[in-house]
Design an enzyme around this catalytic site. Sequence first.
Site, PDB file in Angstrom:
ATOM      1  CB  SER A 169      -0.883   0.005   1.253  1.00 51.20           C
ATOM      2  OG  SER A 169      -1.271   1.332   1.556  1.00 51.20           O
ATOM      3  CG  HIS A 213      -3.960  -1.479  -1.641  1.00 51.05           C
ATOM      4  ND1 HIS A 213      -5.082  -2.228  -1.906  1.00 51.05           N
ATOM      5  CD2 HIS A 213      -4.325  -0.583  -0.690  1.00 51.05           C
ATOM      6  CE1 HIS A 213      -6.083  -1.819  -1.154  1.00 51.05           C
ATOM      7  NE2 HIS A 213      -5.657  -0.815  -0.412  1.00 51.05           N
ATOM      8  N   GLY A 250      -8.581   4.997   6.500  1.00 48.82           N
ATOM      9  CA  GLY A 250      -8.201   6.407   6.608  1.00 48.82           C
ATOM     10  C   GLY A 250      -6.721   6.614   6.888  1.00 48.82           C
ATOM     11  CG  PHE A 251      -5.375   7.847   9.486  1.00 49.30           C
ATOM     12  CD1 PHE A 251      -4.697   9.002   9.119  1.00 49.30           C
ATOM     13  CD2 PHE A 251      -6.715   7.938   9.838  1.00 49.30           C
ATOM     14  CE1 PHE A 251      -5.347  10.231   9.115  1.00 49.30           C
ATOM     15  CE2 PHE A 251      -7.376   9.163   9.838  1.00 49.30           C
ATOM     16  CZ  PHE A 251      -6.688  10.313   9.473  1.00 49.30           C
ATOM     17  CG  ASP A 309      -6.288  -2.260   3.117  1.00 54.35           C
ATOM     18  OD1 ASP A 309      -5.197  -1.989   3.633  1.00 54.35           O
ATOM     19  OD2 ASP A 309      -6.926  -1.476   2.382  1.00 54.35           O
ATOM     20  CG  MET A 367     -11.843  -1.879   4.831  1.00 55.41           C
ATOM     21  SD  MET A 367     -10.280  -1.542   3.997  1.00 55.41           S
ATOM     22  CE  MET A 367      -9.355  -0.657   5.272  1.00 55.41           C
ATOM     23  CG  MET A 427     -10.860   3.924   1.457  1.00 56.38           C
ATOM     24  SD  MET A 427      -9.376   3.908   2.473  1.00 56.38           S
ATOM     25  CE  MET A 427      -8.145   3.871   1.178  1.00 56.38           C
ATOM     26  CG  ASP A 449      -4.795   2.716   0.569  1.00 57.25           C
ATOM     27  OD1 ASP A 449      -5.832   2.041   0.481  1.00 57.25           O
ATOM     28  OD2 ASP A 449      -3.752   2.305   1.096  1.00 57.25           O
ATOM     29  CG  HIS A 455      -9.129   0.644  -0.777  1.00 55.30           C
ATOM     30  ND1 HIS A 455      -8.571   0.479   0.474  1.00 55.30           N
ATOM     31  CD2 HIS A 455     -10.470   0.721  -0.578  1.00 55.30           C
ATOM     32  CE1 HIS A 455      -9.535   0.469   1.384  1.00 55.30           C
ATOM     33  NE2 HIS A 455     -10.687   0.628   0.769  1.00 55.30           N
ATOM     34  CG  MET A 498      -7.765   7.772   1.610  1.00 57.67           C
ATOM     35  SD  MET A 498      -6.966   7.914   3.205  1.00 57.67           S
ATOM     36  CE  MET A 498      -6.290   6.259   3.369  1.00 57.67           C
TER      37      MET A 498
HETATM   38  C1  DX5 Z   1      -6.315   2.161   5.333  1.00 59.85           C
HETATM   39  C2  DX5 Z   1      -5.841   1.768   3.953  1.00 59.85           C
HETATM   40  C3  DX5 Z   1      -4.813   0.734   3.958  1.00 59.85           C
HETATM   41  C4  DX5 Z   1      -3.724   0.901   4.959  1.00 59.85           C
HETATM   42  C5  DX5 Z   1      -2.737  -0.192   4.999  1.00 59.85           C
HETATM   43  O1  DX5 Z   1      -7.212   3.176   5.202  1.00 59.85           O
HETATM   44  O2  DX5 Z   1      -6.898   1.326   3.156  1.00 59.85           O
HETATM   45  O3  DX5 Z   1      -4.415   0.335   2.680  1.00 59.85           O
HETATM   46  O4  DX5 Z   1      -3.094   2.134   4.828  1.00 59.85           O
HETATM   47  O5  DX5 Z   1      -1.691   0.249   5.745  1.00 59.85           O
HETATM   48  P1  DX5 Z   1      -1.050  -0.552   6.955  1.00 59.85           P
HETATM   49  O6  DX5 Z   1      -0.486  -1.807   6.359  1.00 59.85           O
HETATM   50  O7  DX5 Z   1      -0.009   0.402   7.397  1.00 59.85           O
HETATM   51  O8  DX5 Z   1      -2.102  -0.817   7.992  1.00 59.85           O
HETATM   52 ZN    ZN Z   2      -6.448   0.196   1.260  1.00 63.95          ZN
END
Ligand code: DX5
Ligand code: ZN
Length: 226
Positions: free
Chosen positions: A17, A42, A151-152, A181, A146, A77, A44, A75, A46
Amino acid sequence: MSKLRLPAAGTIEVAPSILSADFSNLASEIAEVEAAGVKMVHLDIMDGHFVPNMTIGPVVVAKLRKHSKVVFDTHLMISDPRKYAKAFVEAGSNHITFHIETVDDPEKFIDELHELGVTCGVTLNPETPVESIEKVAPLCDMVLVMTVHPGFGAQEFIDEAAKKCIRIREIAGPGVRIEVDGGINPDTVSKAVSYGADTLVAGNAIFNKPDRAKAINDILQACNTL
Ligand code: DX5
Ligand code: ZN
């Protein structure tokens, strides 16, 4: 549009990610994990609305596409994935995952994504019940579970959420990938795999390590240690 396809189900894949990567150097960060042999990264995405954080949009994905030959596992979000999915596909996303919490007619959206020529995934937040995706999981190429609140990065793995993989595997059958994830690292990954996950997203456990190839290998090595 890129012709890369999500690997068929039946193999374990790590999907680094980018959320924990150096965003000022994304192309070289992706090149490093690509050189380590991953088949997908991946992305992300947001919007600061569905989740309380913001990342990148299609403009950046299109620039990255020129530097990478692996599947962009995207992904979304975001509150309105139907509005933006086409832009991500045109930018070079090969797989699009949307949140079940954001779409009124998921079956129609899955058809639309397949018509755009990409594989499709549905995901659900830790507090969202499996029943919400029962009808649509078998229609998808991958279901994303999830294992943190989105978010983080670098949050703690939620085991109860990961256990949804067991029921999802029953519903979706062997031909659908199950991705986890959030909080995946060498200490948690074997649990997720034992529940049926085969696609392992990891941000912190890869990009916050000095040797990314070793970090990926450490996750793969730990898969069957339960
Ligand atoms: C969370 C994201 C993830 C996440 C994975 O909102 O969708 O992809 O950042 O990160 P780690 O592996 O650091 O939990
Ligand atoms: Zn993700």
